[in-house]
Design a protein around this motif. Sequence first.
Motif, PDB file in Angstrom:
ATOM      1  N   TRP A  71       8.327 -12.346  49.256  1.00  0.00           N
ATOM      2  CA  TRP A  71       7.310 -12.175  50.284  1.00  0.00           C
ATOM      3  C   TRP A  71       7.403 -13.294  51.314  1.00  0.00           C
ATOM      4  CZ3 TRP A  71       5.129  -7.695  50.808  1.00  0.00           C
ATOM      5  CH2 TRP A  71       4.945  -6.864  49.695  1.00  0.00           C
ATOM      6  N   VAL A  72       7.341 -12.915  52.597  1.00  0.00           N
ATOM      7  CA  VAL A  72       7.437 -13.838  53.726  1.00  0.00           C
ATOM      8  C   VAL A  72       6.562 -13.323  54.870  1.00  0.00           C
ATOM      9  CG1 VAL A  72       9.803 -14.575  53.153  1.00  0.00           C
ATOM     10  CG2 VAL A  72       9.459 -12.637  54.683  1.00  0.00           C
ATOM     11  N   ILE A  73       6.399 -14.149  55.906  1.00  0.00           N
ATOM     12  CA  ILE A  73       5.805 -13.659  57.145  1.00  0.00           C
ATOM     13  C   ILE A  73       6.957 -13.228  58.047  1.00  0.00           C
ATOM     14  CG2 ILE A  73       3.744 -15.115  56.955  1.00  0.00           C
ATOM     15  CD1 ILE A  73       4.992 -16.896  59.201  1.00  0.00           C
ATOM     16  N   PRO A  74       6.725 -12.334  58.996  1.00  0.00           N
ATOM     17  CA  PRO A  74       7.789 -11.980  59.947  1.00  0.00           C
ATOM     18  C   PRO A  74       8.214 -13.226  60.733  1.00  0.00           C
ATOM     19  CG  PRO A  74       5.972 -10.413  60.079  1.00  0.00           C
ATOM     20  CD  PRO A  74       5.505 -11.549  59.215  1.00  0.00           C
ATOM     21  N   LYS A  75       9.511 -13.456  60.782  1.00  0.00           N
ATOM     22  CA  LYS A  75      10.034 -14.634  61.480  1.00  0.00           C
ATOM     23  C   LYS A  75      11.474 -14.405  61.853  1.00  0.00           C
ATOM     24  CE  LYS A  75      11.315 -16.970  57.207  1.00  0.00           C
ATOM     25  NZ  LYS A  75      11.308 -15.733  56.484  1.00  0.00           N
ATOM     26  N   GLY A  76      11.955 -15.192  62.829  1.00  0.00           N
ATOM     27  CA  GLY A  76      13.349 -15.052  63.213  1.00  0.00           C
ATOM     28  C   GLY A  76      13.736 -16.058  64.276  1.00  0.00           C
ATOM     29  N   TRP A  77      14.948 -15.905  64.759  1.00  0.00           N
ATOM     30  CA  TRP A  77      15.530 -16.813  65.735  1.00  0.00           C
ATOM     31  C   TRP A  77      14.908 -16.604  67.114  1.00  0.00           C
ATOM     32  CZ3 TRP A  77      17.875 -20.238  63.059  1.00  0.00           C
ATOM     33  CH2 TRP A  77      18.532 -19.886  61.877  1.00  0.00           C
ATOM     34  N   PRO A  78      14.993 -17.627  67.963  1.00  0.00           N
ATOM     35  CA  PRO A  78      14.509 -17.455  69.344  1.00  0.00           C
ATOM     36  C   PRO A  78      15.207 -16.275  70.016  1.00  0.00           C
ATOM     37  CG  PRO A  78      15.068 -19.749  68.918  1.00  0.00           C
ATOM     38  CD  PRO A  78      15.553 -18.953  67.733  1.00  0.00           C
ATOM     39  N   ILE A  79      14.454 -15.535  70.809  1.00  0.00           N
ATOM     40  CA  ILE A  79      14.995 -14.381  71.517  1.00  0.00           C
ATOM     41  C   ILE A  79      15.018 -14.721  73.002  1.00  0.00           C
ATOM     42  CG2 ILE A  79      14.726 -11.926  72.023  1.00  0.00           C
ATOM     43  CD1 ILE A  79      13.173 -11.742  69.323  1.00  0.00           C
ATOM     44  N   LYS A  80      16.188 -14.619  73.580  1.00  0.00           N
ATOM     45  CA  LYS A  80      16.376 -14.979  74.979  1.00  0.00           C
ATOM     46  C   LYS A  80      15.351 -14.276  75.866  1.00  0.00           C
ATOM     47  CE  LYS A  80      19.884 -15.107  78.552  1.00  0.00           C
ATOM     48  NZ  LYS A  80      21.192 -14.670  78.983  1.00  0.00           N
ATOM     49  N   ASP A  81      14.771 -15.029  76.783  1.00  0.00           N
ATOM     50  CA  ASP A  81      13.821 -14.543  77.790  1.00  0.00           C
ATOM     51  C   ASP A  81      12.435 -14.173  77.251  1.00  0.00           C
ATOM     52  OD1 ASP A  81      15.778 -14.865  79.787  1.00  0.00           O
ATOM     53  OD2 ASP A  81      16.511 -12.822  79.484  1.00  0.00           O
ATOM     54  N   LEU A  82      12.157 -14.405  75.966  1.00  0.00           N
ATOM     55  CA  LEU A  82      10.841 -14.077  75.441  1.00  0.00           C
ATOM     56  C   LEU A  82       9.976 -15.303  75.196  1.00  0.00           C
ATOM     57  CD1 LEU A  82      11.295 -11.141  72.908  1.00  0.00           C
ATOM     58  CD2 LEU A  82      10.548 -11.089  75.285  1.00  0.00           C
ATOM     59  N   GLY A  83      10.551 -16.456  75.013  1.00  0.00           N
ATOM     60  CA  GLY A  83       9.774 -17.642  74.697  1.00  0.00           C
ATOM     61  C   GLY A  83       9.342 -17.633  73.245  1.00  0.00           C
ATOM     62  N   PRO A  84       8.753 -18.740  72.766  1.00  0.00           N
ATOM     63  CA  PRO A  84       8.370 -18.836  71.361  1.00  0.00           C
ATOM     64  C   PRO A  84       7.365 -17.773  70.911  1.00  0.00           C
ATOM     65  CG  PRO A  84       8.383 -20.998  72.368  1.00  0.00           C
ATOM     66  CD  PRO A  84       8.583 -20.002  73.477  1.00  0.00           C
ATOM     67  N   ASP A  85       6.271 -17.596  71.664  1.00  0.00           N
ATOM     68  CA  ASP A  85       5.262 -16.626  71.247  1.00  0.00           C
ATOM     69  C   ASP A  85       5.785 -15.197  71.342  1.00  0.00           C
ATOM     70  OD1 ASP A  85       5.291 -16.751  74.022  1.00  0.00           O
ATOM     71  OD2 ASP A  85       3.129 -16.542  74.235  1.00  0.00           O
ATOM     72  N   GLY A  86       6.563 -14.908  72.372  1.00  0.00           N
ATOM     73  CA  GLY A  86       7.157 -13.579  72.510  1.00  0.00           C
ATOM     74  C   GLY A  86       8.150 -13.281  71.396  1.00  0.00           C
ATOM     75  N   SER A  87       8.900 -14.301  70.979  1.00  0.00           N
ATOM     76  CA  SER A  87       9.834 -14.130  69.857  1.00  0.00           C
ATOM     77  C   SER A  87       9.071 -13.807  68.579  1.00  0.00           C
ATOM     78  CB  SER A  87      10.680 -15.393  69.666  1.00  0.00           C
ATOM     79  OG  SER A  87      11.540 -15.605  70.769  1.00  0.00           O
ATOM     80  N   ALA A  88       7.948 -14.506  68.350  1.00  0.00           N
ATOM     81  CA  ALA A  88       7.127 -14.244  67.165  1.00  0.00           C
ATOM     82  C   ALA A  88       6.579 -12.814  67.194  1.00  0.00           C
ATOM     83  CB  ALA A  88       5.990 -15.255  67.086  1.00  0.00           C
ATOM     84  N   ALA A  89       6.100 -12.390  68.359  1.00  0.00           N
ATOM     85  CA  ALA A  89       5.561 -11.033  68.488  1.00  0.00           C
ATOM     86  C   ALA A  89       6.637  -9.984  68.247  1.00  0.00           C
ATOM     87  CB  ALA A  89       4.929 -10.845  69.866  1.00  0.00           C
ATOM     88  N   ARG A  90       7.842 -10.211  68.762  1.00  0.00           N
ATOM     89  CA  ARG A  90       8.943  -9.258  68.551  1.00  0.00           C
ATOM     90  C   ARG A  90       9.292  -9.163  67.069  1.00  0.00           C
ATOM     91  NH1 ARG A  90      13.644  -7.870  71.482  1.00  0.00           N
ATOM     92  NH2 ARG A  90      12.253  -7.707  73.266  1.00  0.00           N
ATOM     93  N   GLU A  91       9.327 -10.293  66.377  1.00  0.00           N
ATOM     94  CA  GLU A  91       9.626 -10.271  64.939  1.00  0.00           C
ATOM     95  C   GLU A  91       8.552  -9.499  64.178  1.00  0.00           C
ATOM     96  OE1 GLU A  91      12.443 -11.046  63.675  1.00  0.00           O
ATOM     97  OE2 GLU A  91      13.264 -12.098  65.408  1.00  0.00           O
ATOM     98  N   ALA A  92       7.283  -9.665  64.573  1.00  0.00           N
ATOM     99  CA  ALA A  92       6.200  -8.923  63.921  1.00  0.00           C
ATOM    100  C   ALA A  92       6.399  -7.421  64.094  1.00  0.00           C
ATOM    101  CB  ALA A  92       4.850  -9.363  64.482  1.00  0.00           C
ATOM    102  N   TRP A  93       6.834  -7.011  65.281  1.00  0.00           N
ATOM    103  CA  TRP A  93       7.081  -5.590  65.523  1.00  0.00           C
ATOM    104  C   TRP A  93       8.279  -5.102  64.714  1.00  0.00           C
ATOM    105  CZ3 TRP A  93       5.778  -0.970  66.227  1.00  0.00           C
ATOM    106  CH2 TRP A  93       6.740  -0.002  66.539  1.00  0.00           C
TER     107      TRP A  93
END
Length: 150
Positions: free
Chosen positions: A45-67
């Motif tokens: 069990w983990v929380i959704p997480k991942g590498w930085p996504i170009k052009d999304l920034g930290p919060d946008g990367s977190a949101a994309r991983e959640a999706w």
Amino acid sequence: MNDHDPQTAKLGSDKPRTQFGALCWRPVDHGVEILLVTSRDTGRWVIPKGWPIKDLGPDGSAAREAWEEAGVTGTLTDAPLGAFSYDKGIGPQRVPMPCVVMVYGLRVDQVADRFPERKQRRREWFSPTAAAERVAEPELQALLAGFTGA
């Protein structure tokens, strides 16, 4: 699906790599529930997480991983709630790569039945205490156990 390839990072390096994660939560009558997903490789069990996504920034990367990993969308906190560290196993021999995950809160507004990694992961809602008991990382356990909503 992101633009950072951990396979090209220097394996065995002691320099931590940064990832971004989402503490996905929803209000319920008795407080809040936290959504956890299983990892693809070990099933823990983990929380959704991942590498930085170009052009999304930290919060946008977190949101994309959640999706992608949990099929949820919602409202993000402006700043990280905290951070935790862990060793990510890379490659067939699971070479440890130290990672620090900056965690953003995501109040879940929508839960989709169809999302990119639905066939590779399980997702389940837990109380903060139960979520803390299921994850392996002590810093993440502390963050989850004390969570009351963002």
